[in-house]
Design a protein around this motif. Structure first.
Motif, short mmCIF file in Angstrom:
data_model
loop_
_atom_site.label_atom_id
_atom_site.label_comp_id
_atom_site.label_asym_id
_atom_site.label_seq_id
_atom_site.Cartn_x
_atom_site.Cartn_y
_atom_site.Cartn_z
N THR A 85 72.16 14.06 34.59
CA THR A 85 72.08 13.78 36.02
C THR A 85 71.83 15.06 36.80
N PHE A 86 72.46 16.14 36.36
CA PHE A 86 72.25 17.45 37.01
C PHE A 86 70.79 17.87 36.90
N ILE A 87 70.18 17.69 35.74
CA ILE A 87 68.76 18.02 35.55
C ILE A 87 67.88 17.11 36.41
N PHE A 88 68.25 15.85 36.51
CA PHE A 88 67.53 14.89 37.35
C PHE A 88 67.49 15.38 38.80
N TYR A 89 68.65 15.78 39.32
CA TYR A 89 68.72 16.30 40.69
C TYR A 89 67.93 17.60 40.84
N PRO A 141 63.70 26.26 29.37
CA PRO A 141 64.17 25.65 28.11
C PRO A 141 65.33 24.68 28.31
N GLU A 142 66.23 24.98 29.26
CA GLU A 142 67.39 24.09 29.48
C GLU A 142 66.93 22.72 29.98
N ILE A 143 65.87 22.72 30.79
CA ILE A 143 65.34 21.45 31.31
C ILE A 143 64.57 20.72 30.22
N LEU A 144 63.80 21.48 29.45
CA LEU A 144 62.98 20.87 28.38
C LEU A 144 63.84 20.15 27.34
N THR A 145 65.06 20.62 27.11
CA THR A 145 65.91 20.01 26.07
C THR A 145 66.38 18.60 26.44
N VAL A 146 66.47 18.29 27.74
CA VAL A 146 67.03 16.98 28.13
C VAL A 146 66.11 16.11 28.97
N ILE A 147 65.01 16.67 29.48
CA ILE A 147 64.21 15.93 30.47
C ILE A 147 63.64 14.62 29.91
N ARG A 148 63.34 14.59 28.62
CA ARG A 148 62.76 13.36 28.04
C ARG A 148 63.79 12.25 27.86
N LYS A 149 65.06 12.59 28.00
CA LYS A 149 66.11 11.56 27.92
C LYS A 149 66.20 10.75 29.22
N ILE A 150 65.58 11.27 30.28
CA ILE A 150 65.65 10.61 31.59
C ILE A 150 64.33 9.88 31.83
N PRO A 151 64.32 8.56 31.94
CA PRO A 151 63.08 7.79 32.08
C PRO A 151 62.21 8.28 33.23
N ASN A 152 60.92 8.48 32.94
CA ASN A 152 59.87 8.83 33.93
C ASN A 152 59.94 10.25 34.47
N LEU A 153 61.02 10.98 34.22
CA LEU A 153 61.17 12.29 34.87
C LEU A 153 60.20 13.33 34.32
N SER A 154 60.00 13.34 33.01
CA SER A 154 59.07 14.30 32.40
C SER A 154 57.65 14.05 32.89
N GLU A 155 57.23 12.79 32.93
CA GLU A 155 55.89 12.44 33.41
C GLU A 155 55.75 12.80 34.89
N PHE A 156 56.80 12.58 35.65
CA PHE A 156 56.82 12.88 37.09
C PHE A 156 56.56 14.37 37.33
N LEU A 157 57.25 15.21 36.59
CA LEU A 157 57.13 16.66 36.76
C LEU A 157 55.81 17.19 36.20
N ASN A 158 55.52 16.84 34.96
CA ASN A 158 54.35 17.42 34.29
C ASN A 158 53.02 16.91 34.82
N SER A 159 52.98 15.63 35.21
CA SER A 159 51.72 15.11 35.76
C SER A 159 51.40 15.74 37.11
N LEU A 160 52.44 16.09 37.88
CA LEU A 160 52.20 16.80 39.14
C LEU A 160 51.62 18.18 38.84
N TYR A 161 52.24 18.90 37.92
CA TYR A 161 51.76 20.26 37.63
C TYR A 161 50.37 20.23 36.99
N ASP A 162 50.11 19.22 36.14
CA ASP A 162 48.82 19.13 35.44
C ASP A 162 47.74 18.42 36.27
N CYS A 163 48.09 18.05 37.51
CA CYS A 163 47.14 17.39 38.43
C CYS A 163 46.66 16.04 37.91
#
Length: 387
Positions: free
Chosen positions: A216-220, A242-264
């Motif tokens: 939840t902390f990483i989500f926020y 690295p701390e975010i990378l270890t858990v971000i995929r456990k949170i639905p849609n969050l990895s796609e939300f972050l990386n798709s923004l950065y990757d345009c």
């Protein structure tokens, strides 16, 4: 609030979140039946007579007088025992034991949801406390009461008090914990920029499991960072952390939300964003800022897209985002009118023309203006001197 066991979230804050969901109009009725059962189990197991009365008054649960009377009797019995322990400690034991007896009474008032008596007893316990670290622990209990009742005035005063205590001393572990408490307060009061700084400064030292789990902390942290950091900082501090990378995929849609923004990848971004909206809307701390956050995220992503172009067709932008031309036209009209986007729409040609302010040119104009002002002041001064 209740005794913390290692990495366990406070049962009181879990209860607070369940009560929030019970009141939320978007939660399905069948889910509310389950939530109501969980709330009642928690209230009864912790003998929360004062809080039960509050819930009944707010029409969250139905009042059962027999249950209330039973809990009140248990409360009175337990408080009598705690008072006896305090009296015994004051007569026969040392100052440390007296403090512990008062603290036990404070924690019991917190456990049963009696806010006023809990705060009063914590103040009394503080008068029996000498060590700065122990005083800080009392402030953390007060902060948890504040978050349970969403009392932002109490939270703000407690954070200021904690900072003053740290001037007297205090260990790094408690200082790092305070960062997360303050970050949560900033996020809950719409100061996303400061919340981002505090959360990012606590990623590698997070121990505040009583507030929420690490996921939840990483989500926020990710949500606040996206609307607060520039593209370069986002890459350095969030995307590659690295701390975010270890858990971000456990949170639905969050990895796609972050990386798709950065990757345009704007189409993927909108899909991930849609998947997160329910999570944001049903979050106790983010819910009041749901519409604001939705606008800020869209401002960030539209600005990033337009930054690459001097002009672009509305059709091309709509295609990039996977939406209709009508939708993007309406969206951009609102943001341009609000001064959020620096561009104009040529409706006849179906083209967007960017007119974002040039930072260097703006600095040059400001320098010229200040120079003219200075010269005028010098001329006036010279006239005075001549006289």
């Amino acid at each position: 609030m209740d005794a913390q066991d290692g990495n366990q979230q406070s049962q009181q804050l879990i209860l607070g979140h369940n009560v929030f969901l019970l009141k939320h109009p978007d939660v399905p009725d069948i889910e509310k039946v389950r939530l109501k059962d969980e709330v009642l189990i928690s209230v009864k197991s912790n003998e929360m007579a004062p809080y039960y009365e509050t819930l009944a008054a707010d029409k969250v649960v139905e009042l059962d007088q027999d249950v209330l009377d039973s809990m009140r009797a248990k409360n009175e019995e337990e408080i009598k025992k705690l008072d006896e322990k305090i009296a015994d400690a004051e007569e026969n034991l040392g100052e440390s034991e007296v403090r512990e007896a008062h603290l036990a009474k404070s924690l019991y008032y917190i456990r049963i949801g009696d806010k006023e008596k809990a705060l009063e007893q914590l103040k009394l316990t503080e008068t029996k406390t000498v060590a700065v670290g122990q005083k800080m622990d009392l402030v953390f209990y007060t902060l948890q009461i504040g978050f349970f009742y969403m009392d932002f005035d109490l939270i703000s005063k407690s954070i200021d008090k904690a900072k003053n205590l740290f001037e007297e001393g205090g260990d790094w572990e408690r200082k790092n914990r305070l960062k997360v408490y303050e970050g949560l307060y900033c996020m809950a009061t719409r100061n996303f920029k400061k919340a981002t700084d505090l959360f990012l400064g606590s990623i590698s030292t997070f121990t505040t499991y009583e507030l929420f789990p690490y996921e939840t902390f990483i989500f926020y942290t990710v949500l606040t960072s996206i609307i607060s950091l520039d593209r370069v900082s986002l890459k350095q501090k969030v995307v590659d952390a690295p701390e975010i990378l270890t858990v971000i995929r456990k949170i639905p849609n969050l990895s796609e939300f972050l990386n798709s923004l950065y990757d345009c990848q704007y189409k993927s971004f909108f899909l991930a964003f849609a998947g997160l909206t329910e999570q944001i809307k049903l979050d106790r701390y983010l819910h009041p800022h749901f519409r604001f956050y939705m606008r800020e995220v869209r401002t960030v992503v539209y600005s990033q897209f337009l930054e690459s172009y001097k002009s672009v067709t509305i059709e091309a932008m709509a295609k990039a985002f996977g939406v209709t031309v009508e939708f993007i036209d309406l969206e951009l009209s609102r943001f341009i009118a609000a001064g959020k986007l620096h561009c104009k729409i040529d409706k006849v040609a179906g083209v967007l023309e960017t007119n974002r302010p040039d930072a260097k040119n703006a600095l040059y104009q400001a320098t010229i203006k200040q120079g003219d002002f200075l010269l005028n002041r010098i001329q006036k001064l010279s006239r005075v001197i001549d006289l």
